[in-house]
Write an enzyme that holds these catalytic residues in place. Structure first.
Site, short mmCIF file in Angstrom:
data_model
loop_
_atom_site.label_atom_id
_atom_site.label_comp_id
_atom_site.label_asym_id
_atom_site.label_seq_id
_atom_site.Cartn_x
_atom_site.Cartn_y
_atom_site.Cartn_z
N SER B 161 0.85 -1.19 0.00
CA SER B 161 0.00 0.00 0.00
C SER B 161 0.90 1.25 0.00
O SER B 161 1.82 1.34 -0.81
CB SER B 161 -0.95 -0.06 1.21
OG SER B 161 -2.02 0.81 1.06
N ASP B 417 -8.38 -6.26 -5.14
CA ASP B 417 -8.01 -5.07 -4.36
C ASP B 417 -8.54 -3.80 -5.01
O ASP B 417 -8.21 -3.49 -6.15
CB ASP B 417 -6.48 -4.99 -4.27
CG ASP B 417 -6.00 -3.85 -3.41
OD1 ASP B 417 -6.84 -3.23 -2.72
OD2 ASP B 417 -4.78 -3.58 -3.43
N HIS B 442 -5.85 -6.76 -0.90
CA HIS B 442 -4.79 -5.77 -0.67
C HIS B 442 -3.49 -6.46 -0.21
O HIS B 442 -3.44 -7.04 0.85
CB HIS B 442 -5.30 -4.78 0.38
CG HIS B 442 -4.64 -3.43 0.31
ND1 HIS B 442 -4.38 -2.77 -0.87
CD2 HIS B 442 -4.22 -2.59 1.30
CE1 HIS B 442 -3.82 -1.59 -0.62
NE2 HIS B 442 -3.71 -1.46 0.70
#
Lengths: 474, 474
Positions: B161, B417, B442
């Site tokens: 991320s 995601d 994710h």
């Protein structure tokens, strides 16, 4: 002054003969001047909020056609006009590349003062960093490309000395904005703590010794005689002052040290600016100042008087005595910071992010022992600015010795240039190329072509043009 | 809570059956904790002078042999233990690479607070920038390599991320320090002003629609019914509050908006964390939370009650009513900032350097119209922090869309995601590789292997290992 006027008129003086140098007239390279608003702090959104300053740039758009490249000079430590004038190479090649030429000024120099006349006091000086200057350029170029509707135009960065470092750093750190860089006389390896730091004064020495072994012997002898005289006390100091024709008396060790620095500085400047024609970049210099100085030394009746006459090649000799206390200001850079506000800015940069050569030692060089190293610099910077110089920040932030993952950079260095030893002397990869300028002093290749150019710089410029052309086509 | 304890014990709960998952026990990946002194300001040498803070890091040196690589996780927006626990992939492959594993924490998160409890007030918050965090990592890694006498060791950066963005950025900006990067679920193209910003809520919607078209229809219907009820005034609001079992009454438009954001946030988290087994990263989630939520929606007696039950997959359902005002705090990030000091830090980063998705629109997504864009963000950030969000700084500073001059980066993205659309979906060059994780939410690829892993993530991890191995050997 005469040579400055002649140089500015695009002519060349040798002795008393004025030669017209076709194609290098600065009148051919006029600029337009403009300003953009630039955030004073790119790296802290709270410190000064939205506060901006007027960031100056010079440009020439008459060659430019849409789609053609942007030639960007990464302004360094001084007013930007000086670099415009000393970078004729860019102006000469711009027409054939149909390039837009732009020279933004480095913050805290010239007219680009983030806080006006208060810029050089604390805490404002804190916004003088290499990163802030690079961010200025990155934002400036992005906005310029948008304004010109030229987002696909290639950007080639140019720079000499610290400006050359900046040109390379812009390619290192903003490859999205700068497509290639010509970094002339850029001592980037010196920026790493484990990089070279002892090359400078021995190279200056070599420049003089290569002209005349006897000249070298006499300089060394003169500095020794000065030391012997100074050791005798006031009578000796008086004799030194008299032989040098100083305006002020030498009264103590401090004033004598000042004289030593002042004298050494003349040799530094002559070596750096040892161009084959008179030039007014950084200082007024005759053609081949190293040769001129040696001539004066060899002709003098006395080594000390010879040294004084050699210093006169740099310092103003139109007055009856040398104002050695104001003509040279010791600072964090043993190769000199100059004088005035620009000198404060450079001194501060030398204290914070820029690594510089060690001092002279009278063993590997012909100069008196004037020690300088990281420890002494730290002491000076603590005293002067209340800051602790950080050991390895520049080496971390600007890639140090590990630059091979970058691309599209020319590192050029002249073999006469005392800065050569801090730079890159052999190819790092297929696209990080070292160009040697035989017969070249400090970034001679960036200067306008001249009938007196040595073949080495003509070849170097041709090679540089070919490489730049390949970047633009790729 | 039950699932958290089980997960922390390195076990896996499905329904009420506890399965041991061989090789993924977190007890197998213990860490040591330490601190280093780090300058609070890397980019201004006067602002805070020599002031340092205690920068925390976790590490494991038991696999390491001299000469082997350093695996560095670029800590992101939270306490570093959470990332250590959620990044089993690194721990699993470390032994075969004999790697030193180190996870430095991001400044202003967890225990790495430059100004202790005052860190989140002005002007201290100004030192929370991506650049400062990266400088922390660059200095930290340089010092670590020296301390380990491992200056020749390769450093591989990992991150998920925003941490994935940082891993890539470290390779962009410090290729002298980071030799390669695995940037998992890193929406770096979203950081450019002209990059994608409208993908997020439509992807969340798609995740639910792919599970069940009827589930999607009911969510959309439920949000429409809520709006219809809210339009009726207090009696309608009371009905909504009752069906949702809210602790507080809905009294006005503001509290109703809060409820909408709270409800939408549950879907965001379920889509992001749609792992095939229960996990405690960012939130407590059952296996396949999207499927679980849809099941609840399909089973509910009423669309609104179904929506409330679905929200319960995220929010604490052990209490008799939903504390919707404290369970979700609207901020500059429409996908949520979390709660507590970390949330303030993230909100500030979203206001300054991080571009984020636009809001939901009820046309390309199933959610209510909750507008969010650069203009609204600017207004919010001005009001909250007194700062003007700069339009294109992140795009300039972090290379925007022009990343092809970099090298040795894997950008992995899971097709489940919702952040996928902000990232890189195809190879940029021979050494900037896009890896697609079929069946992955994710940064699933960064997690420890698990018997319930879809084949897509097993293949992705194998590919990642091969590429990392080639970087280390080169």
């Amino acid at each position: 002054m005469c040579s400055e006027l002649l140089e500015m008129a695009g002519t060349l003086m040798i002795g008393c003969v004025v030669l017209c140098t076709v194609g290098v007239s600065l009148a051919d390279y006029p600029y337009k001047e403009a300003y953009v608003d630039q955030y004073v702090d790119h790296f802290n959104f709270l410190s000064y909020g939205d506060k901006t300053f007027k960031h100056r740039y010079l440009y020439q758009d008459k060659y430019w056609v849409k789609g053609a490249p942007i030639f960007f000079y990464a302004g360094n430590e001084g007013s930007i006009e000086g670099f415009w004038e000393a970078t004729g190479f860019v102006h000469e090649i711009a027409p054939q590349f149909q390039a837009y030429v732009v020279f933004p000024e480095h913050r805290y120099y010239g007219k680009s003062l983030p806080f006006g006349n208060s810029s050089f006091s604390q805490p404002y000086l804190g916004l003088l960093t290499v990163e802030q200057a690079m961010a200025d350029y990155a934002v400036f170029l992005t906005d310029l490309k948008q304004k010109l509707n030229a987002t696909d135009s290639k950007v080639i960065a140019f720079g000499g000395s610290y400006g050359g470092m900046l040109a390379a750093y812009m390619r290192f750190k903003y490859p999205n904005i700068v497509d290639g860089a010509l970094a002339a006389s850029a001592p980037i390896f010196m920026q790493d703590p484990s990089g070279p730091h002892k090359f400078f004064f021995s190279h200056v020495t070599k420049d003089f010794r290569d002209v005349s072994e006897k000249c070298y012997d006499l300089v060394k002898l003169a500095f020794r005689q000065m030391n012997d005289l100074a050791a005798r006390g006031q009578s000796g100091l008086d004799e030194v002052a008299s032989k040098f024709q100083l305006c002020d008396k030498l009264t103590d060790a401090a004033s004598y040290s000042q004289l030593l620095g002042w004298a050494r500085n003349a040799f530094v400047m002559m070596a750096m600016l040892d161009y084959p024609y008179p030039a007014s970049f950084m200082a007024q210099m005759p053609a081949f100042p190293v040769k001129v100085a040696c001539q004066k030394i060899l002709e003098a009746s006395d080594p000390l008087k010879g040294l004084a006459a050699a210093a006169g090649v740099l310092y103003n000799t139109s007055v009856p005595c040398y104002d050695f206390k104001s003509e040279y200001i010791p600072c964090a850079d043993p190769t000199g910071c100059g004088i005035g506000p620009d000198a404060i800015a450079w001194d501060y940069q030398a204290c914070t992010e820029l690594a510089l050569p060690d001092g002279s030692n009278n063993v590997t060089d012909m100069f008196p022992v004037i020690p300088w190293n990281l420890e002494l610099k730290k002491e000076y910077c603590q005293k002067t600015y209340g800051i602790t110089t950080r050991n390895n920040w520049a080496g971390i932030e600007f890639l140090g010795l590990k630059i091979s993952s970058s691309s599209n950079i020319i590192f050029s260095n002249g073999n006469l240039d005392p800065w050569q030893g801090g730079g890159i002397s052999s190819n790092i990869s297929d696209s990080i190329i070292a160009v040697s300028v035989i017969g070249g002093a400090h970034h001679l290749d960036l200067r306008a072509s001249n009938p007196l150019d040595p073949p080495g710089v003509i070849q170097a410029r041709e090679q540089e043009k070919r490489i730049i052309s390949s970047w633009i086509k790729s």
